[in-house]
Design a protein around this motif. Structure first.
Motif, short mmCIF file in Angstrom:
data_model
loop_
_atom_site.label_atom_id
_atom_site.label_comp_id
_atom_site.label_asym_id
_atom_site.label_seq_id
_atom_site.Cartn_x
_atom_site.Cartn_y
_atom_site.Cartn_z
N ARG A 17 0.87 -1.18 0.00
CA ARG A 17 0.00 0.00 0.00
C ARG A 17 0.90 1.23 0.00
O ARG A 17 1.82 1.34 0.81
N VAL A 18 0.64 2.13 -0.92
CA VAL A 18 1.48 3.32 -1.09
C VAL A 18 0.75 4.53 -0.53
O VAL A 18 -0.43 4.73 -0.80
N PHE A 19 1.47 5.31 0.25
CA PHE A 19 0.92 6.52 0.84
C PHE A 19 1.64 7.71 0.21
O PHE A 19 2.86 7.78 0.24
N GLY A 20 0.86 8.61 -0.38
CA GLY A 20 1.45 9.75 -1.05
C GLY A 20 0.93 11.07 -0.54
O GLY A 20 -0.17 11.15 0.00
N ASP A 21 1.75 12.08 -0.69
CA ASP A 21 1.35 13.45 -0.39
C ASP A 21 2.17 14.38 -1.28
O ASP A 21 2.82 13.92 -2.22
N ASN A 22 2.18 15.65 -0.95
CA ASN A 22 2.86 16.62 -1.80
C ASN A 22 4.38 16.40 -1.88
O ASN A 22 5.04 16.91 -2.77
N GLY A 24 5.81 13.33 -2.11
CA GLY A 24 6.08 12.11 -2.87
C GLY A 24 5.30 10.95 -2.30
O GLY A 24 4.10 11.08 -2.05
N SER A 25 5.97 9.83 -2.05
CA SER A 25 5.26 8.65 -1.55
C SER A 25 6.13 7.86 -0.57
O SER A 25 7.34 8.05 -0.48
N PHE A 26 5.45 6.94 0.13
CA PHE A 26 6.08 6.07 1.11
C PHE A 26 5.37 4.73 1.06
O PHE A 26 4.15 4.67 0.90
N PHE A 27 6.14 3.63 1.20
CA PHE A 27 5.54 2.31 1.38
C PHE A 27 6.52 1.40 2.07
O PHE A 27 7.73 1.62 2.03
N GLU A 106 7.44 1.49 -10.93
CA GLU A 106 6.17 2.20 -10.88
C GLU A 106 5.08 1.41 -10.15
O GLU A 106 4.38 1.94 -9.30
N ARG A 108 5.51 -1.24 -8.13
CA ARG A 108 6.03 -1.65 -6.82
C ARG A 108 5.68 -3.09 -6.44
O ARG A 108 5.84 -3.49 -5.29
#
Length: 189
Positions: A17-22, A24-27, A106, A108
């Motif tokens: 599960r990818v968490f993104g915000d302004n 970029g992203s984290f997983f 892309e 992941r």
């Protein structure tokens, strides 16, 4: 982490599960407790990374035999590959069958390839970086291979065999018919 089965018992695609915000992203690319909750209790002891400069580079089909048989958890850090697993567990209902998955930086996605399976991949673009966790250390005396384009396997790599970029060792790998597999299928309860 989402788990998707493949056509082969125990070979699965894991997608974080990818968490993104302004920014970029984290997983999480790996979490033993999360995998255990999904029924995967493989203990990994070594991380490997490869860089392939050219599209059409094939690495495989490889395995390590007991006592250093390896499960692998494969992911792509840069680029895109088509990743393949082939069942070589004697007595398995899917012996000699293969499955494949597109893994990329892309999407992941990761492919879990248990011990008892051949593993290989072909790069789809230049400058691919592939990382994989292994459940045992590299042991040269236990390594084995099968030719990637063996007609008995019929793997659709998406490239012509003549266009594959191979190591000398992979180019000389024996046929599937000559494989004396050290693995035996054990049905799960």
């Amino acid at each position: 982490m989402d788990l998707s089965p493949t056509d082969l018992d125990s070979v699965v695609v894991l997608t974080p599960r990818v968490f993104g915000d302004n920014r970029g992203s984290f997983f999480e690319s790996y979490n033993a407790a999360t995998l255990a909750a999904l029924g995967i209790d493989t203990r990994f002891v070594q991380d490997n990374q490869s860089h392939s400069a050219e599209a059409g580079t094939v690495r495989g089909l490889h395995f390590q035999s007991p006592p250093h048989a390896q499960a692998k958890l494969v992911r792509v850090l840069a680029g895109e590959i088509f990743d393949v697993a082939v069942d070589i567990r004697r007595g398995s209902p899917t012996y000699g069958q293969w499955t494949g998955a597109t893994l990329s930086a892309e999407n992941r996605a990761q492919l879990l390839v248990p011990a008892g399976f051949l593993h290989g991949f072909v790069t789809r673009v230049p400058d691919c970086v592939v990382a994989y966790k292994c459940s045992d250390v590299y042991a040269p005396d236990c390594e084995g291979a099968v030719r990637f384009d063996d007609s008995d396997l019929g793997i659709d790599w998406g490239i012509a065999a003549r266009d594959a970029v191979l190591s000398d060792k992979d180019a000389k790998a024996p046929s599937f018919a000559d494989l004396d597999t050290p693995f035996t299928y054990e049905a799960r309860p």
